[in-house]
Scaffold this motif. Structure first.
Motif, PDB file in Angstrom:
ATOM      1  N   LEU A 103       0.839  -1.206   0.000  1.00  0.00           N
ATOM      2  CA  LEU A 103       0.000   0.000   0.000  1.00  0.00           C
ATOM      3  C   LEU A 103       0.871   1.252   0.000  1.00  0.00           C
ATOM      4  CD1 LEU A 103      -2.696   1.503   0.252  1.00  0.00           C
ATOM      5  CD2 LEU A 103      -2.606   1.090   2.726  1.00  0.00           C
ATOM      6  N   ALA A 104       1.935   1.253   0.795  1.00  0.00           N
ATOM      7  CA  ALA A 104       2.845   2.404   0.826  1.00  0.00           C
ATOM      8  C   ALA A 104       3.521   2.603  -0.523  1.00  0.00           C
ATOM      9  CB  ALA A 104       3.891   2.207   1.923  1.00  0.00           C
ATOM     10  N   MET A 105       3.862   1.518  -1.201  1.00  0.00           N
ATOM     11  CA  MET A 105       4.481   1.630  -2.528  1.00  0.00           C
ATOM     12  C   MET A 105       3.494   2.192  -3.541  1.00  0.00           C
ATOM     13  SD  MET A 105       6.600  -1.973  -2.472  1.00  0.00           S
ATOM     14  CE  MET A 105       7.498  -1.752  -4.002  1.00  0.00           C
ATOM     15  N   ALA A 106       2.216   1.821  -3.418  1.00  0.00           N
ATOM     16  CA  ALA A 106       1.198   2.390  -4.307  1.00  0.00           C
ATOM     17  C   ALA A 106       1.051   3.889  -4.052  1.00  0.00           C
ATOM     18  CB  ALA A 106      -0.135   1.678  -4.096  1.00  0.00           C
ATOM     19  N   PHE A 107       1.083   4.286  -2.787  1.00  0.00           N
ATOM     20  CA  PHE A 107       1.001   5.707  -2.457  1.00  0.00           C
ATOM     21  C   PHE A 107       2.219   6.455  -2.991  1.00  0.00           C
ATOM     22  CE2 PHE A 107       1.825   9.275   0.482  1.00  0.00           C
ATOM     23  CZ  PHE A 107       0.656   9.997   0.289  1.00  0.00           C
ATOM     24  N   ASP A 108       3.382   5.816  -2.925  1.00  0.00           N
ATOM     25  CA  ASP A 108       4.601   6.410  -3.471  1.00  0.00           C
ATOM     26  C   ASP A 108       4.443   6.695  -4.966  1.00  0.00           C
ATOM     27  OD1 ASP A 108       7.762   6.750  -3.399  1.00  0.00           O
ATOM     28  OD2 ASP A 108       7.309   5.369  -5.042  1.00  0.00           O
TER      29      ASP A 108
ATOM     30  N   ALA B 299      -6.339   0.128  -5.103  1.00  0.00           N
ATOM     31  CA  ALA B 299      -7.138   0.328  -6.317  1.00  0.00           C
ATOM     32  C   ALA B 299      -7.498   1.796  -6.496  1.00  0.00           C
ATOM     33  CB  ALA B 299      -8.402  -0.523  -6.241  1.00  0.00           C
ATOM     34  N   VAL B 300      -7.833   2.488  -5.416  1.00  0.00           N
ATOM     35  CA  VAL B 300      -8.140   3.927  -5.504  1.00  0.00           C
ATOM     36  C   VAL B 300      -6.915   4.700  -5.958  1.00  0.00           C
ATOM     37  CG1 VAL B 300      -8.745   5.960  -4.150  1.00  0.00           C
ATOM     38  CG2 VAL B 300     -10.005   3.838  -3.810  1.00  0.00           C
ATOM     39  N   SER B 301      -5.741   4.362  -5.403  1.00  0.00           N
ATOM     40  CA  SER B 301      -4.508   5.041  -5.804  1.00  0.00           C
ATOM     41  C   SER B 301      -4.254   4.888  -7.290  1.00  0.00           C
ATOM     42  CB  SER B 301      -3.320   4.488  -5.000  1.00  0.00           C
ATOM     43  OG  SER B 301      -3.474   4.729  -3.620  1.00  0.00           O
ATOM     44  N   TYR B 302      -4.423   3.671  -7.797  1.00  0.00           N
ATOM     45  CA  TYR B 302      -4.165   3.457  -9.218  1.00  0.00           C
ATOM     46  C   TYR B 302      -5.268   4.035 -10.088  1.00  0.00           C
ATOM     47  CZ  TYR B 302       0.178   0.957  -8.996  1.00  0.00           C
ATOM     48  OH  TYR B 302       1.505   0.658  -8.840  1.00  0.00           O
ATOM     49  N   GLY B 303      -6.466   4.189  -9.541  1.00  0.00           N
ATOM     50  CA  GLY B 303      -7.498   4.903 -10.284  1.00  0.00           C
ATOM     51  C   GLY B 303      -7.094   6.349 -10.531  1.00  0.00           C
TER      52      GLY B 303
END
Length: 321
Positions: free
Chosen positions: A118-123, A216-220
């Motif tokens: 999740l932290a990597m997605a936020f990054d 999923a929200v981050s990648y959206g």
């Protein structure tokens, strides 16, 4: 039943059966498992050493990757050595305390790895959607706090799930049809307090789903930002930076969800298939994660070559003879 009688029904040891119905193949199955484990140790070890030695990689993205490598090493090392001892030496017994310890670290590491992903997605979200704020938002202090938060959250979720098992009676049920101690497999042996089983199902599963939803929200938002980029090469470059992370997400969540669902709801699935999936879950992500990042991330690939493959042109002239 009085507490003293309950504690007397707690076994000193459990018996691990391995893969039911495939006992005669244990030695042959152990060969690819052993090679995969050794390769996972080498791949993650090389990745960690490269990130540690190269100051150019002391950036949030690569520090999160180092945390992921530590989590992968912990996950595989918690389960695989005992699994190999079972396959090779028929060391089927495991003490009650050792079983709970193994169970804790398996599920703890899984929760921590979910938080790291999740932290990597936020990054990636901040790097693509707010590139000018990246340096201010993701400092080394923020990365360290994120790692600490992953440890604390995992402990808070898994500790109440695992350690109440110490107080449950097992009524002589000591045979675990598995190669390692997994929460649902052990909790179902208890002859009281089924609430612990449902806690082990609901809380970790819901936390994992929450992480997956936030990813999923981050990648959206990332895809929305990419659609606004004016040039196709810029979009392709931004997507390439996310490709490695998406591959790692699939490697982690697909086996985890499959193993969880087959354990809890897949009554019609043969038990040997479930156990094989569970074994691959602790082997495949640790094996493939460093490969994915090494192949797809040029910075890591170049630094690995720099650290481990010294060009002959850099050697002194007398050493090249």
């Amino acid at each position: 039943m009085p507490p003293s009688n309950l504690s007397s029904l707690t076994p000193d040891t459990f018996i691990l059966t391995g893969i039911p119905g495939m006992e005669q193949l244990h030695v042959w199955i152990s060969i690819p498992f052993c090679f995969m484990y050794v390769a996972a140790l080498l791949g993650n070890g090389v990745l960690l050493l490269t990130i540690w030695r190269e100051r150019g990689l002391h950036q949030p993205m690569y520090l999160f990757l180092a945390m992921l490598a530590v989590a992968d090493l912990t996950l595989s090392t918690t389960a695989v050595p005992k699994m190999l001892a079972l396959f090779w030496f028929r060391a089927r017994e495991i003490s009650f305390s050792a079983c709970l310890t193994q169970m804790f670290f398996l599920h703890f590491t899984t929760m921590a790895e979910s938080k790291i992903l999740l932290a990597m997605a936020f990054d990636r979200f901040v790097a693509i959607c707010f590139p000018l704020r990246y340096g201010a938002a993701l400092t080394l202090s923020a990365v360290a706090k994120t790692g600490l938060a992953a440890l604390l959250r995992s402990s808070c979720v898994i500790f109440p799930c695992v350690f109440p098992l110490r107080r449950l009676p097992f009524c002589g049920h000591t045979v675990i049809a598995h190669t390692y101690c997994e929460h649902m497999g052990v909790a179902r042996l208890a002859c009281a307090d089924i609430a612990n089983v449902w806690y082990g199902l609901a809380v970790p599963f819901s936390v994992g789903l929450l992480d997956l939803a936030l990813i999923a929200v981050s990648y959206g938002f990332i895809l929305l930002a990419l659609s606004r980029l004016p040039s196709r090469p810029a979009r392709r470059k931004a997507l390439h930076t996310c490709g490695s992370h998406l591959c790692v997400l699939l490697l982690f969540h697909a086996p985890a969800v499959s193993s969880a669902l087959t354990q809890r709801f897949g009554r019609s699935i043969p038990p040997e298939l479930h156990i094989l999936l569970a074994n691959l879950y602790v082997l495949l992500p640790p094996l493939l994660n460093p490969v994915v990042y090494g192949v797809r991330t040029r910075q890591i690939r170049d630094r690995v070559l720099k650290v481990f493959v010294r060009p002959r042109s850099r050697l002194p002239r007398r050493d090249r003879r």
